[in-house]
Design a protein around this motif. Structure first.
Motif, short mmCIF file in Angstrom:
data_model
loop_
_atom_site.label_atom_id
_atom_site.label_comp_id
_atom_site.label_asym_id
_atom_site.label_seq_id
_atom_site.Cartn_x
_atom_site.Cartn_y
_atom_site.Cartn_z
N ALA A 233 0.74 -1.39 0.05
CA ALA A 233 0.06 -0.19 -0.05
C ALA A 233 1.03 1.42 -0.03
N MET A 234 0.66 2.19 -0.95
CA MET A 234 1.21 3.44 -0.79
C MET A 234 0.10 4.39 -0.48
N VAL A 235 0.94 5.67 -0.07
CA VAL A 235 0.02 6.81 0.35
C VAL A 235 -0.70 7.44 -0.94
N GLY A 236 -0.24 7.31 -2.08
CA GLY A 236 -0.93 7.86 -3.23
C GLY A 236 -0.48 9.33 -3.44
N ALA A 237 -1.01 9.82 -4.63
CA ALA A 237 -0.67 10.92 -5.15
C ALA A 237 -1.43 11.82 -4.40
N LEU A 238 -1.08 13.39 -4.11
CA LEU A 238 -1.91 14.33 -3.51
C LEU A 238 -2.67 14.76 -4.51
N PRO A 239 -4.06 15.15 -3.94
CA PRO A 239 -5.01 16.09 -4.81
C PRO A 239 -4.25 17.55 -5.27
N ARG A 240 -4.29 17.86 -6.42
CA ARG A 240 -3.80 19.10 -7.00
C ARG A 240 -4.83 20.06 -6.54
N GLY A 241 -4.17 21.43 -6.49
CA GLY A 241 -4.81 22.42 -5.87
C GLY A 241 -4.52 22.95 -4.53
N GLY A 336 8.89 27.72 5.86
CA GLY A 336 8.19 26.39 5.86
C GLY A 336 6.93 26.03 5.08
N ALA A 337 5.92 26.81 5.54
CA ALA A 337 4.84 26.70 4.74
C ALA A 337 4.83 26.96 3.34
N VAL A 338 5.65 27.82 2.92
CA VAL A 338 5.90 28.19 1.51
C VAL A 338 6.42 26.81 0.73
N GLY A 339 7.26 26.23 1.54
CA GLY A 339 8.26 25.03 0.82
C GLY A 339 7.05 23.76 0.86
N VAL A 340 6.31 23.64 1.74
CA VAL A 340 5.11 22.26 1.74
C VAL A 340 4.02 22.85 0.68
N LEU A 341 3.71 24.30 0.46
CA LEU A 341 2.71 24.53 -0.46
C LEU A 341 3.53 24.21 -1.92
N ALA A 342 4.70 24.65 -2.02
CA ALA A 342 5.30 24.15 -3.22
C ALA A 342 5.36 22.94 -3.46
N PHE A 343 5.61 21.90 -2.66
CA PHE A 343 5.35 20.58 -2.83
C PHE A 343 4.28 19.95 -3.23
N VAL A 344 3.19 20.69 -2.79
CA VAL A 344 1.71 20.03 -3.01
C VAL A 344 1.49 20.58 -4.41
N LEU A 345 1.73 21.65 -4.88
CA LEU A 345 1.51 22.27 -5.97
C LEU A 345 2.32 21.69 -7.09
N LEU A 346 3.76 21.52 -7.03
CA LEU A 346 4.65 21.22 -8.11
C LEU A 346 4.85 19.85 -8.32
N VAL A 347 4.79 19.03 -6.99
CA VAL A 347 5.22 17.64 -7.34
C VAL A 347 4.30 16.84 -6.54
N PRO A 348 2.97 16.99 -6.61
CA PRO A 348 2.09 16.08 -5.90
C PRO A 348 2.12 14.68 -5.94
#
Length: 573
Positions: A233-241, A336-348
């Motif tokens: 089982a994998m976590v799976g891709a994050l939802p985009r947005g 830190g927040a901007v870095g996590v947000l970039a992760f969510v938006l760019l490499v989900p």
């Protein structure tokens, strides 16, 4: 105009207006160091709370930005935490229909808004003192209990087994049966245990790169190269947005059901945050207003709930990382927040290769940090009663339930307070040859009583549960006095409270002593307690002549009374 003035006073705005250029390098470095911890920790605690992993990232991004604006601490890092995850799961999972993840997300968002509202209102009412209900024994027992719940909850995922059982005992039994019957998924177990070993090894060897980052990146690379996504089982891709509100399908009955858990979570969240905030402020020679901190955490929780997250508090693992990397201001949280947000938006899609077993290992390592067996042992040596409270909190959280366990522990703590006040320390005071003052006869049996005088000390507030105890104690001392008693003086400085029942007991005692020709007086009684005697209608019975400013003054007054009575010979003896 007033709105803009209020905005200008926000801590984040004040910091921005006084920001120094030399701080920037340290804040950015600390913020970048945090990102590698924020992502796996946020996702791990979300799964431990019974929620989709991506909500942990939303509960990281939004609160960090909100706290950077309104938070009084310059280095505190807010986000999902292992101490809250089981509480959130206990509140949300039973209400989520058939394990519907979207309904669970909506309920968790509402829960966060309720938690934030409770904290915000309590902060404006300056109710930070309520966290005193979580005494040290309760906190130690609670955290050990939480660690047990989290570990047992994550073991099946770590080992790749399915367990359908409620309660710690039932889950332990189910896990044991799966292990014995060979139900473990060997691939998942190797990945999970391997991730655990990597993190522990990095910590033991004090590797500069965080072990959690090494384990997570290593597991993702291994999964992508070997193709483990087809086996475990994998976590799976994050939802985009971007994070967005998600309250669909939640009714007022759900809000009512979540209100009680929200109060409990708010209490724990602020207790954890308050302790951490004061600790790091003290290191910097600063001071943090508890009520302001409570309001800030409330705002951060409301923001988290509105934008798809869940209840959060200060992190005891990520805050030290920020400080150790030279954090200067709230800009660390923004980076830190901007870095996590970039992760969510760019490499989900990267999380599509993150094994759930590795995420379980991340949570297990965090939970292990909550275990404090040494603290319980030390407390046992210091106080059996407090150690018993810690054990009761542990058993309550681990066996009865997380929310119920907290209520049981707080109830036991309050009961312990009542018991201590109900059976307080009381003693008789005596004189010692060559030593000034009056002394406890229990500690100084060589002391001698003043003939005709009984000096009593009662170390507790007087209230309905112990007023009779003082009455009986005085009567016993009078009955067993070696010489006839003329005065009884109560050393009243430790008496910090008084209720109507206790006043009735004092009146009965005074009446009893008066019938024996004995005068009742008080020494060093506090002004507010005297005022209560007047307000309770016994000011005439206990007039000014019944009070002496100090115990020594009462002894002097008694001796003058004896001298005036012509009993100087007895005084000499």
């Amino acid at each position: 105009m007033s709105w803009s003035l209020g905005l200008a006073r926000l801590p984040g705005v004040v910091t921005a207006r006084t920001y120094r250029r030399e701080w920037l390098r340290y804040d950015v470095t600390a913020g970048l160091a945090l990102i590698g911890l924020l992502i796996p920790a946020g996702m791990g605690y979300a799964t431990a709370a019974g929620l989709p992993a991506y909500t942990g990232l939303y509960a990281t991004i939004v609160p960090l930005l909100a706290y950077a604006l309104v938070g009084p601490s310059r280095v505190l890092v807010l986000g999902p935490d292992s101490s809250l995850a089981p509480l959130i799961a206990a509140a949300v999972v039973p209400l989520a229909a058939a394990g519907d993840p979207q309904r669970a997300v909506a309920l968790a968002g509402v829960l966060a808004v309720l938690v934030g509202t409770v904290l915000l209102v309590a902060g404006f009412l300056r109710l930070g003192f309520v966290t005193d209900l979580l005494s040290k024994p309760i906190r130690i027992g609670y955290l050990n209990g939480i660690a047990l719940v989290v570990v047992i909850g994550q073991l099946p995922t770590l080992l790749g087994i399915d367990v359908d059982a409620d309660g710690v005992i039932a889950r332990i039994g189910a896990i044991a049966r799966e292990v014995v019957t060979g139900g473990i998924d060997p691939v998942a177990a190797v990945v999970g245990v391997g991730s655990l070993v990597v993190m522990v090894t990095c910590r033991v060897l004090r590797v500069r790169i965080p072990g959690v980052l090494v384990a997570v990146v290593g597991a993702m690379v291994l999964s992508a190269v070997v193709g483990l996504d087809e086996d475990i089982a994998m976590v799976g891709a994050l939802p985009r947005g971007l994070p967005a509100p998600s309250f669909g399908g939640v009714g007022w009955s759900d809000v009512a059901a979540l209100l009680g858990p929200a109060v409990a979570i708010a209490l724990i969240a602020f207790a954890d945050t308050g302790v951490l905030s004061r600790t790091f402020a003290a290191r910097r020679g600063a001071d943090v207003d508890g009520s302001e901190e409570m309001r800030a955490v409330g705002v951060a929780n409301i923001a988290s709930g509105v934008f798809g997250g869940f209840p959060i508090c200060a992190s005891s693992s990520r805050t030290p990382v920020a400080e150790q990397n030279g954090a200067r201001t709230q800009l660390v949280g923004v980076v830190g927040a901007v870095g996590v947000l970039a992760f969510v938006l760019l490499v989900p899609d990267l999380t599509a290769y993150l094994p759930k077993a590795t995420l379980a290992a991340v949570v297990l390592v965090a939970a292990a940090a909550l275990i404090d067996v040494k603290g319980v042992v030390t407390m046992w040596r210091m106080s059996r009663v407090e150690a018993g409270l810690a054990v009761a909190a542990f058993l309550g959280v681990g066996l009865v339930g997380v929310l119920e366990g907290i209520l049981v522990a707080i109830g036991l703590s309050l009961l312990a307070v009542v018991v201590r006040a109900w059976q307080p320390y009381r003693t008789e005071l005596v004189e010692l040859d060559g030593v000034p003052g009056l002394h406890d006869i229990t500690r100084h049996p060589e002391g001698h009583r003043i003939p005709g005088l009984v000096l009593v000390r009662f170390d507790a507030p007087l209230f309905f549960a112990n007023g009779d105890l003082l009455d009986r104690h005085v009567r016993e001392l009078v009955a067993h006095a070696p010489t006839p008693v003329e005065w009884v003086v109560i050393a009243a400085e430790p008496i910090t409270g008084l209720d109507t029942t206790a006043v009735d007991e004092l009146v009965d005692l005074d009446r009893y002593l008066a019938n024996k020709g004995i005068r009742l007086a008080f020494a060093a009684m506090k002004g507010p307690i005297k005022d209560k005697l007047v307000r309770f209608g016994v000011g005439d019975r206990f007039d000014a002549s019944h009070f002496h400013p100090t115990v020594r003054a009462a002894v002097t007054a008694f001796r003058e009374h004896r001298r005036a009575s012509g009993d100087a010979d007895e005084m000499e003896r």
